[in-house]
Design an enzyme around this catalytic site. Structure first.
Site, short mmCIF file in Angstrom:
data_model
loop_
_atom_site.label_atom_id
_atom_site.label_comp_id
_atom_site.label_asym_id
_atom_site.label_seq_id
_atom_site.Cartn_x
_atom_site.Cartn_y
_atom_site.Cartn_z
N GLU C 29 0.74 -1.20 0.04
CA GLU C 29 0.04 -0.01 -0.08
C GLU C 29 0.94 1.38 -0.03
O GLU C 29 1.63 1.41 1.03
CB GLU C 29 -0.89 0.05 1.18
CG GLU C 29 -1.95 -1.23 1.43
CD GLU C 29 -2.41 -1.60 2.51
OE1 GLU C 29 -2.46 -0.83 3.62
OE2 GLU C 29 -2.97 -2.63 2.61
N GLU C 60 -4.37 -6.89 2.88
CA GLU C 60 -3.02 -7.49 3.45
C GLU C 60 -3.11 -9.03 2.90
O GLU C 60 -2.07 -9.42 2.47
CB GLU C 60 -2.85 -7.09 4.67
CG GLU C 60 -2.81 -5.74 5.07
CD GLU C 60 -4.00 -4.80 5.30
OE1 GLU C 60 -5.10 -5.31 5.01
OE2 GLU C 60 -3.85 -3.54 5.10
N HIS C 129 -0.97 1.20 15.84
CA HIS C 129 0.12 1.69 15.28
C HIS C 129 1.30 1.42 16.23
O HIS C 129 2.22 2.34 16.06
CB HIS C 129 -0.11 3.11 14.67
CG HIS C 129 -1.21 3.42 13.87
ND1 HIS C 129 -2.45 3.75 14.26
CD2 HIS C 129 -1.30 3.42 12.38
CE1 HIS C 129 -3.24 4.20 13.14
NE2 HIS C 129 -2.46 3.84 12.18
C1 TPP Z 1 -6.21 -3.08 7.73
C2 TPP Z 1 -5.48 -1.42 7.51
N1 TPP Z 1 -4.53 -1.55 6.51
C3 TPP Z 1 -3.79 -0.24 6.36
C4 TPP Z 1 -4.18 0.63 7.11
C5 TPP Z 1 -3.39 2.15 6.68
N2 TPP Z 1 -4.33 2.93 6.14
C6 TPP Z 1 -4.94 4.12 6.77
S1 TPP Z 1 -5.77 4.76 6.08
C7 TPP Z 1 -5.55 4.09 4.39
C8 TPP Z 1 -6.11 4.50 3.30
C9 TPP Z 1 -7.63 4.31 3.30
O1 TPP Z 1 -8.23 4.67 2.03
P1 TPP Z 1 -9.86 5.02 1.91
O2 TPP Z 1 -10.52 3.63 2.29
O3 TPP Z 1 -10.29 5.54 0.57
O4 TPP Z 1 -10.43 5.97 2.98
P2 TPP Z 1 -10.15 7.33 3.00
O5 TPP Z 1 -9.08 7.94 3.88
O6 TPP Z 1 -10.02 8.04 1.61
O7 TPP Z 1 -11.35 8.11 3.72
C10 TPP Z 1 -4.56 3.16 5.00
C11 TPP Z 1 -4.18 2.25 3.78
C12 TPP Z 1 -5.20 0.62 7.99
N3 TPP Z 1 -5.45 1.68 8.76
N4 TPP Z 1 -5.85 -0.66 8.26
#
Ligand code: TPP
Ligand code: TPP
Ligand code: MG
Ligand code: MG
Lengths: 409, 337, 337, 409
Positions: C29, C60, C129
């Protein structure tokens, strides 16, 4: 096979990167009023093109048009406008508080305020929202105390979650707002279970859940939809497609291949695609889905088409991966501006009142932040230390009892 | 008093809880009309109704997620994961959600679910129908893990688990569903008939989470075991001819640290027996705790008898399985130290 | 020799492996154009091309599954899981597939993937985290787990992991990405500049999997640590004023049992330090192994200094974190025993 | 809300249970030849009704009709028939071997033989299949040695997997057959990764993977399809819808709400629904999907509509949960019978030759089982004991070295 081309690995790329001119010209946008409104009990095969339309109510002249116009009273629109503006004012102020070192983290919902605000107002007090970190508007629309938000963000002695959570990962049961967690998407299925429980008990409460478009890739998204479909759970499942998942454009989640609303087709449930920056459209689609749910017709998937106008979080600099002015080019505008203009067009609002409301809300936020600061910013004030050992289980076991003793608290 | 095998005792516990509490419901793969591949939910749908005990899609993460949501609403779901080997797709739901919901919401929401799942080897199930995953749960703060070794405890622990307001994983040793098994795979099968713990009272009773049972008193060495291994331990102790004290832990979290400590302080020796692979297994935690709390009483190293650090191979099931012979060797070594 | 922080050293390892081996590719990611939320893959897509380092959907389990399939084809994928807390949705893929493919196929297929993931607390990341999940991996037969504590090892271990034909999980202690951190959170931040292990040679070199490093020689007590805790241990040893021998384990599986045993046999005392919650943590295995192999040499109980058995609370990060003060207490207790 | 009905929880139930008369009359089945065949490079929106059709080639008179007729040589059909018959003969014989206590477990693919056999023959030797436990036909079509199968099932000294695996969880790299595991669905994503690797290398090999319809509910199914769609992986993803998942009918996996092929719509890839008991239809659909894959047009989802004519496994008694004669009522017949009749109708086959082939195949199987028995049935013969400590890693570490020493081997 030998005269066939060699295979190549396709990696999707966004149309524009920093330095490029953002261009949404290629985006096919149905006009306001153009997408049809089926009856809530329409047969599934007749609704299979819904995911490829776009439910819009507000036209370019800021008038409400077409079959999805929910014909709302001005009063409701004023509530919505106020909650959206409050959300934005709060976001701006607390984002700055992070820059000033007052807390560890913050995330804004700028540009997406219509979604949570309209849905919060549309649903009942007894319904339950399973939020993401980007739906503060839900709480704002229900008058959650600003000071409680600030205290949570500062993890101070007044924090309603007693310092347990990263800023903005609220929990507010009395406001129909389930506990957020950092893990993406892992509560989508909880909403389905909660809704199934309501049905099991012969209750009339329904659930609504959010994920971002990026998060639709998680396996749990699919499992939640499968359960929702099989047991016809009274739940509204929302995908907030704000085009970005941190630095990844929506094509990395499959947006180049089809719409997110089209994922509903995999489960034989309706999939609505809605202009997420149009308060009236969001309201109308939610109302339609809620009615279906309450009539035992089952779940609806709603894609809320919007744009993440700010960075992902305080830890992010979007200028590193997208054109700096991309947000301004977003063809569906700003949800607050559009609702304001609609009210003005209806003769229910004007620039002066708007400016006055804006400054009143800023004052309200400032006062709440001051009150939170008086209790203490992050690290300057804390909940009682011993509380960190509570709530691991309902009753502590010997491990935390011994460890608490070792800490001397 | 009725005599039951473990399957019947578990079924009886579920039947009685369904009858007593309308907020209890059961779901999982094949648990509905059919009654579960190990028959633990047999007849419950017919008796209590379609919505009280029903089949689910094959999605273990979805099953746990659904149960958590129901728990947050106010129900007490009891779910079955068909084999413990297949609980892993639900691991994130169990760890990040079920185990953490109460803490992170400051008690606003909690997840009173019970997860039943058959575990362990000895049934020629190959690598993916034989594993013992307790150690990946016992490390997770916020999860309780219990393991019955007989029908009486199975019913009492299951009722206590269902009534508990926190998430409980109940690992059911499938090798002893139908009869106690002491590791002598080449001897005739035994049933539960005649076993004192197969007398299972009707009506609701609880075996409290967090209390070990002293299965055999002794002064020479303490043996810690749970599940199938309790029976293997009894055989091994007998064959070694040592005056061992055998503790059936029953509950791994919360752990009955007092019973363990008291016993080892008395005997001065300790052997830990489990079927899971040794490295990083729950035996490591037990060994560390015993050593920390009984250091001055120890007359010999604490030994661990466990599965090898390989997957569970189909052809070599009985070579992998830590049977009585391996325990005897350890007991002798400890006694002769 | 170039001076690098850990992020740069990791980036450099990836850069050199991408250059040297066309079968190495990177995905995860936000790792592509943007270069990763911790910048570890910065510039790699621009330099090596779109298909060599690219973004993935947020799944994941899908990332690991894809990597396993690529590994079976013959590639050497290196994937990033953005935070170790978010590796749990992939747990089944790691355990049931990556770790077992070679064994169950009798060597016909294997999964030579490397999973990099930032872990550990001390950055005010809150519960999700901050976690240290090593114990749920070290119990899994078929998985290797390594943890660097400095830039030199980070590069050398990562190269060795990529070249290894088995699945390797590399837990990267994010608190020390940009500078060593000894647990004194109230003191000014340090950078890696001037640290001897920040001198990172260019070119491919390996730190072998399975070899601990003696960070400090001593005769009074052995301290076992890894990752951030190596720096905390140094501070604690210093403050306690004891002649401790400090082992940086570097690799948890395979574990350098010889180095550990040799050291504890020499010192007769052992303190284990890790950030993960204590119960069922990797410290339990270490304690059990040391006790089993050094029983007659032990002059005091083996102590474990670890995170409490609670989630990692945002407000109480430094109360949860096992800093030098807690180590000093343990060292004194062990020495005075 | 108050005059709305109370919610109720919907639990799907199959049309017939033991004691009921099975009735497939309500099933909407397009006629052979009726479902259209788009060009392989047709635009996705034009293919959105494919999942609701049913690709059938063999008509009621056993003739090949319509746009999907692959016009195969008789030779290929003979190969297919033989492999299907061999699969069934082997299944029957080894199922009995379990009943005789010669091994611990067995699973048959009775009624579903056309699927794996047609696909195995259609694809190239260098392609890779990611199998389930119910696609023995793949190996039969490629002449995998029967004795190796038997030895694996007996976990004896001749077992090519050295006793590591439950019976029938084969691995046969040289036959394009990936290692099976007991875990459902967890290799679906491997197929996508393998196919992406092929594309990354500029190779021309493609992958094919199977899951049962019950397994489509797993999150990994969705993740695999998401990756396949986003990166346009050259892979054919197959759902074998045999109506049952152990005791759970397909409605528990969502079949009452839509088709399994319709899940393709969620990812913007083509979804074909195919009569899985029609060898020619399976061949034709696979050929279409393979051509797409090799032309860099990406992934295809294929639902193979069939019926699990036997119990789930030797551990199962289907009479406990479905009408005993349900299999006989299956409206799409038996795949072996249908191909046989087609060959007869083409004048390429007759009852005598069929009977002769049948008994020759039974002899072949019997000989292989005898040879396996001579090595030893389960427990009577084993691979070398020390081998259980090998292949945990490529090189053993001290733990298995010590433990192996402790075992004295
Ligand atoms: C299971 C998991 N994988 C990765 C992350 C890291 N992470 C936090 S926000 C994010 C992006 C999320 O994007 P989206 O679903 O489009 O929501 P937005 O932030 O655009 O509202 C990621 C990859 C996480 N918090 N949880
Ligand atoms: C992850 C996982 N969950 C549960 C099981 C137990 N199980 C084995 S086969 C099966 C049914 C599978 O049904 P389906 O996918 O339709 O395949 P079929 O057997 O019909 O070919 C179940 C639930 C398993 N093996 N793996
Ligand atoms: Mg987004
Ligand atoms: Mg099936």
């Amino acid at each position: 096979m030998n005269n066939q081309p060699r295979l190549t690995l396709h990696i999707p790329e966004p149309p524009a990167r920093p330095g490029d001119h953002p261009d949404f010209g290629g985006m096919k946008l149905p006009k306001a009023g153009e997408t049809m409104r089926p009856d809530v009990d329409a047969a599934e095969p007749t609704m299979r093109d819904m995911p490829f339309g776009l439910i819009r109510v507000l036209d370019d002249g800021h008038h409400a048009v077409g079959p999805w116009d929910p014909h709302l009273e001005a009063d409701v629109l004023h509530q919505g406008l106020r909650a959206m503006m409050l959300t934005r004012a709060f976001d701006d102020r607390l984002f700055r508080a992070h820059r000033q070192g007052k807390t560890s983290f913050y995330m804004k919902s700028t540009g997406e305020e219509a979604i949570a605000v309209a849905q919060s107002l549309m649903l009942d007090a007894r319904d339950m929202c399973f939020p993401t970190y980007r739906v503060l508007g839900w709480l704002m629309a229900r008058h959650y105390p600003l000071l409680d938000l600030v205290n949570q963000i500062f993890s101070n002695a007044g924090d309603p979650l007693r310092g347990r959570q990263l800023p903005i990962l609220y929990s507010a049961r009395a406001y129909g707002f389930y506990s957020i967690s950092g893990n993406l998407g892992s509560r989508f299925g909880h909403a389905v279970g909660w809704a199934m429980a309501s049905a099991y008990k012969g209750d009339d409460r329904i659930a609504l859940a959010y994920v971002g478009e990026g998060t639709t890739a998680e396996g749990g998204f699919h499992e939640a939809l499968t359960f929702a479909s099989v047991y016809r759970a009274p739940v509204i499942l929302c995908v907030t497609n704000n085009q970005w998942a941190i630095s990844s454009f929506s094509g990395i989640a499959g947006a180049n291949e089809t719409t997110f609303a089209a994922k509903a087709l995999a489960y034989g449930i309706p999939g609505l695609r809605v202009d997420g920056n149009d308060f009236l459209a969001v309201w109308a689609a939610t109302q339609w889905a809620a009615e279906r749910a309450r009539l035992n017709l089952g779940a609806t998937l709603i894609e809320l088409f919007t744009y993440r106008a700010s960075g992902h979080s305080t830890a992010d600099d979007p200028a590193k991966y997208r054109p700096a002015d991309e947000a301004l080019q977003w063809p569906l505008g700003d949800p607050i501006e559009r609702l304001k203009e609609h009210l003005i067009a209806r003769g229910e609002w004007d620039e002066e009142r708007h400016a006055a409301l804006q400054s009143a809300l800023e004052d309200e936020v400032r006062a709440a932040v001051r009150a939170g600061e008086a209790i203490g910013t992050l690290g300057k004030s804390k909940p009682e230390l011993g509380s960190m050992f509570e709530d691991v289980f309902k009753e502590p076991d010997w491990r935390v009892i011994e460890q608490r003793r070792e800490m001397g608290v | 008093m009725p005599v039951m095998n473990m399957v019947q005792a578990l079924n009886n516990a579920l039947d009685e809880k369904l009858g007593a509490d309308p907020d209890v419901l059961i779901f999982g793969e094949d648990v509905g009309y059919f009654g579960g591949v190990f028959r633990v939910t047999d007849g419950l749908q017919a008796k209590h109704g379609l919505t009280r005990c029903f089949d689910t899609p094959i999605a273990e993460g979805g099953i746990i997620a659904t149960a958590i949501g129901m728990g947050a609403y106010g129900l007490r779901p009891v779910v079955e994961i068909q084999f413990a080997d297949y609980i892993l797709p639900a691991f994130d739901q169990l760890v990040s959600e079920a185990a953490r919901l109460r803490y992170r919401s400051n008690g606003e929401f909690w997840a009173p679910l019970t997860v039943r799942t058959p575990y362990g080897g000895g049934i020629f199930g190959g690598q993916t129908h034989s594993q013992s995953p307790e150690a990946i749960f016992t490390h997770v703060v916020g999860l309780k893990t219990v393991v019955p070794s007989n029908p009486y405890d199975a019913k009492g622990l299951l009722i206590a688990a269902i009534e508990d307001d926190d998430p409980v994983i109940m690992l059911e040793p499938k090798r002893i569903y139908n009869g106690p098994f002491d590791g002598h795979h080449d001897r005739p099968l035994k049933t539960w008939a005649g076993h004192p713990k197969a007398e299972v009272p009707t009506g609701l009773y609880r075996v409290p989470l967090g209390k070990a049972a002293v299965v055999r008193e002794g002064r020479a060495v303490t043996v810690l075991a749970y599940g199938t291994m309790v029976h293997v331990a009894l055989a091994g102790i007998d064959e070694a001819g040592v005056d061992a004290e055998l503790l059936d832990l029953r509950s791994l979290v919360p752990l009955d640290i007092e019973a363990i400590t008291a016993s080892v302080r008395k005997t001065g020796r300790c052997v830990i027996l489990h079927e899971a692979s040794r490295f990083g297994g729950f035996g490591g935690e037990l060994s560390a705790l015993v050593q920390e709390r009984c250091f001055d009483h120890l007359k010999a190293p604490i030994e661990r008898v466990a599965g090898w650090d390989t997957p569970y191979p189909h052809a070599f099931e009985w070579d992998y399985f830590p049977g009585p012979a391996r325990l005897v060797t350890a007991l002798r070594r400890v006694m002769e130290y």
